[in-house]
Scaffold this active site. Structure first.
Site, PDB file in Angstrom:
ATOM      1  CG  ASP A  35     -18.927 -35.475   4.869  1.00 22.38           C
ATOM      2  OD1 ASP A  35     -19.885 -35.185   5.603  1.00 22.38           O
ATOM      3  OD2 ASP A  35     -18.573 -34.777   3.910  1.00 22.38           O
ATOM      4  CG  ASP A  36     -22.904 -36.405   5.824  1.00 24.23           C
ATOM      5  OD1 ASP A  36     -22.644 -35.578   6.707  1.00 24.23           O
ATOM      6  OD2 ASP A  36     -23.233 -36.081   4.667  1.00 24.23           O
ATOM      7  CB  CYS A  75     -20.355 -30.358   6.437  1.00 24.40           C
ATOM      8  SG  CYS A  75     -21.202 -31.792   5.747  1.00 24.40           S
ATOM      9  NE  ARG A  79     -16.549 -31.440   7.303  1.00 24.28           N
ATOM     10  CZ  ARG A  79     -16.013 -32.633   7.018  1.00 24.28           C
ATOM     11  NH1 ARG A  79     -14.695 -32.764   6.980  1.00 24.28           N
ATOM     12  NH2 ARG A  79     -16.781 -33.674   6.777  1.00 24.28           N
ATOM     13  CE  LYS A 128     -17.506 -31.645   3.559  1.00 17.09           C
ATOM     14  NZ  LYS A 128     -18.834 -32.266   3.716  1.00 17.09           N
ATOM     15  CG  HIS A 130     -17.660 -27.892   3.642  1.00 18.98           C
ATOM     16  ND1 HIS A 130     -18.730 -28.723   3.816  1.00 18.98           N
ATOM     17  CD2 HIS A 130     -18.126 -26.818   2.948  1.00 18.98           C
ATOM     18  CE1 HIS A 130     -19.808 -28.200   3.266  1.00 18.98           C
ATOM     19  NE2 HIS A 130     -19.446 -27.033   2.718  1.00 18.98           N
ATOM     20  CB  SER A 153     -20.207 -31.152   0.367  1.00 22.28           C
ATOM     21  OG  SER A 153     -20.280 -30.927   1.755  1.00 22.28           O
ATOM     22  CG  HIS A 237     -21.541 -35.375   1.746  1.00 20.72           C
ATOM     23  ND1 HIS A 237     -22.181 -35.098   0.553  1.00 20.72           N
ATOM     24  CD2 HIS A 237     -21.879 -34.373   2.600  1.00 20.72           C
ATOM     25  CE1 HIS A 237     -22.861 -33.968   0.684  1.00 20.72           C
ATOM     26  NE2 HIS A 237     -22.710 -33.513   1.919  1.00 20.72           N
ATOM     27  CG  ASP A 289     -19.203 -34.544   9.108  1.00 20.37           C
ATOM     28  OD1 ASP A 289     -19.755 -35.668   9.154  1.00 20.37           O
ATOM     29  OD2 ASP A 289     -19.336 -33.765   8.143  1.00 20.37           O
ATOM     30  CG  ASN A 290     -22.805 -34.107  10.019  1.00 21.12           C
ATOM     31  OD1 ASN A 290     -22.142 -33.172   9.590  1.00 21.12           O
ATOM     32  ND2 ASN A 290     -23.369 -34.998   9.215  1.00 21.12           N
ATOM     33  CE  LYS A 310     -25.361 -33.178   6.233  1.00 21.36           C
ATOM     34  NZ  LYS A 310     -24.566 -33.438   5.019  1.00 21.36           N
TER      35      LYS A 310
END
Length: 456
Positions: A35-36, A75, A79, A128, A130, A153, A237, A289-290, A310
């Protein structure tokens, strides 16, 4: 029948058997989704201070993609795209989903989990989610047999009407009334199992360790049958947390601690596959994810040499580190520079498992020829689109090494082969290319709006 004929028949039968086996075998699938995480935040992608020996070794034993994209710079949309093989706008998840808000990924969409469950796979989502926190949007309503993790998150709060386990562990003086109140408690998030809260607030410093333990349990329990594990880490994250085993150990500060613990987690999974003798029948994919948060003081990651972070459609917001391993199927130490994306994972798995693709249109392509290291061009013909999360606006397109980005009527053209950092706008020098790419954007976006998924 002479001896030569017999030998030919045997050889042909053996060859046919191998081909049939490779087509009908059901590989286990593990997707590790961080995540991130920034493009540079893995050793083999150039991190100068973060140590990732397990991911580096995974690349040594498999393939590294240099031009691999998430379908969104935030996010929830990213996903949705991973699990459905479609751009977020097509499946109606175009912005970040918050607790106690309407909307989510429709359970009428065909997800990777739905597709593989139809092939008798055991399916688990750990980490996660989300994609909506109401019952009809949760993992167990979207093809997963089991779920364990934070539904959104880790900087959010709790859904006041969520189901609560009879055996819930309350921490930090919280009670059932603390959950039922409408008060927003930033970063006080629940740990959910199936569709019930089992701990509130969760001890976030233990998350990566606990996710890993659950993942290993799932693998061991299903080693005799095909399985799909979607391990979606809550980190890096913000707020960042690492366990005592990793806290203060990285040269990159707390952010580095977090990544190094995720690397440890990946190593534990790979070691388990080897010890169980199933690594040659398991496809493992690692990506994010990003891009990273634009934060100082060591709290955010690095997308260098890419521009952006992001939330934006520069390369740093959407181009991600991607490593895949499948012993005996993916050649070792392979590097792929072709364009590929998270939306390609579903159709690739459909091919590998002889599964039916969704009836409604999707955007991903089968990239098995790229993954298997065969000489092949991207099935996207090196075309990729950059949707922003705000109102699902199409802000850019990539064709071969050219990228056109139009934001607030400001036109920018970049040659990514010569200018990976998007620092030199050459739009005025190549008006024909701008015109051609702009038309591609208009046509694709029109098709997207016309063919969005609709369900009764």
């Amino acid at each position: 029948m002479n001896k030569v004929a017999v030998i030919l028949i045997v050889v042909f039968s053996w060859s046919y058997s191998i081909k049939a086996q490779s087509k009908t075998a059901k590989p286990n699938v593990i997707i590790i989704f961080t995540d991130d995480q920034g493009y540079q935040d893995v050793g083999v992608f150039g991190s100068p201070l973060i140590s990732t020996p397990n991911l580096d070794n995974m690349a040594k034993n498999g393939i590294k993609f240099t031009d691999f994209y998430s379908a969104s710079p935030v996010c929830s949309p990213s996903r949705a795209a991973l699990l459905t093989g479609a751009y977020p706008a097509r499946v109606g998840v175009t912005s970040v989903l918050w607790p106690n808000r309407p909307g989510g990924l429709s359970n009428q969409e065909l997800t990777i989990a739905d597709m593989l469950k139809a092939k008798n796979y055991a399916t688990a989502c750990i980490g996660k989610w989300h994609l909506g926190d109401k019952d009809e949007y949760m993992p167990t309503a979207n093809g997963f047999d089991s779920y364990y993790g934070i539904p959104y998150s880790n900087d959010m709060s709790v859904y006041p009407q969520a189901k609560v386990s009879e055996n819930i562990l309350f921490r930090e003086g919280m009670t059932i009334d603390s959950i039922r109140q409408e008060k927003w408690r930033k970063g006080k998030v629940p740990l959910t199992q199936q569709d019930e809260i089992i701990e509130y607030p969760v001890d976030q410093s233990s998350l990566t360790q606990r996710y890993t333990k659950k993942a290993l349990e799932f693998i061991n329990e299903n080693k005799e049958q095909p399985f799909f594990l979607y391990l979606a880490h809550s980190m890096p994250h913000i707020p960042l947390y690492a366990s005592p085993d990793f806290l203060g150990k990285s040269k990159r500060g707390l952010y580095g601690d977090v990544i190094e613990e995720i690397d440890w987690s990946t190593g534990e999974i790979l070691k388990t596959l080897e010890s169980l003798g199933i690594e040659d029948n398991t496809l493992v994919i690692f990506t994010s994810d990003n891009g990273p948060w634009d934060l100082k003081n060591g709290q955010g990651g690095s997308a260098l040499p890419l521009r952006g972070f992001k939330f934006d459609t520069f390369e740093g917001g959407m181009r991600e580190p991607m490593i895949a391993q499948w012993k005996g199927k993916i050649p070792a130490s392979t590097v792929c520079n072709e364009l590929a994306s998270t939306i390609d994972i579903l159709p690739t798995l459909a091919y590998l498992t002889d599964s039916e693709l969704p009836e409604k249109p999707i955007d991903g392509k089968n990239i098995w020829k790229l993954l298997s290291g065969k000489k092949s061009k991207s099935p996207h013909k090196k075309e990729g689109f950059y949707y922003h999360n705000k109102n699902s606006i199409l802000e850019g397109v990539r064709k071969d090494h050219w990228k056109l980005r139009i934001v607030d009527d400001k036109v920018a053209l970049y040659n990514l082969e010569e200018d990976i950092s998007e620092s030199n706008n050459v739009a005025s020098q190549y008006p024909k290319i701008v015109k051609k790419l702009h038309k591609m954007m208009i046509d694709f976006d029109a098709d997207m709006k016309k063919n969005q998924h609709q369900f009764n």
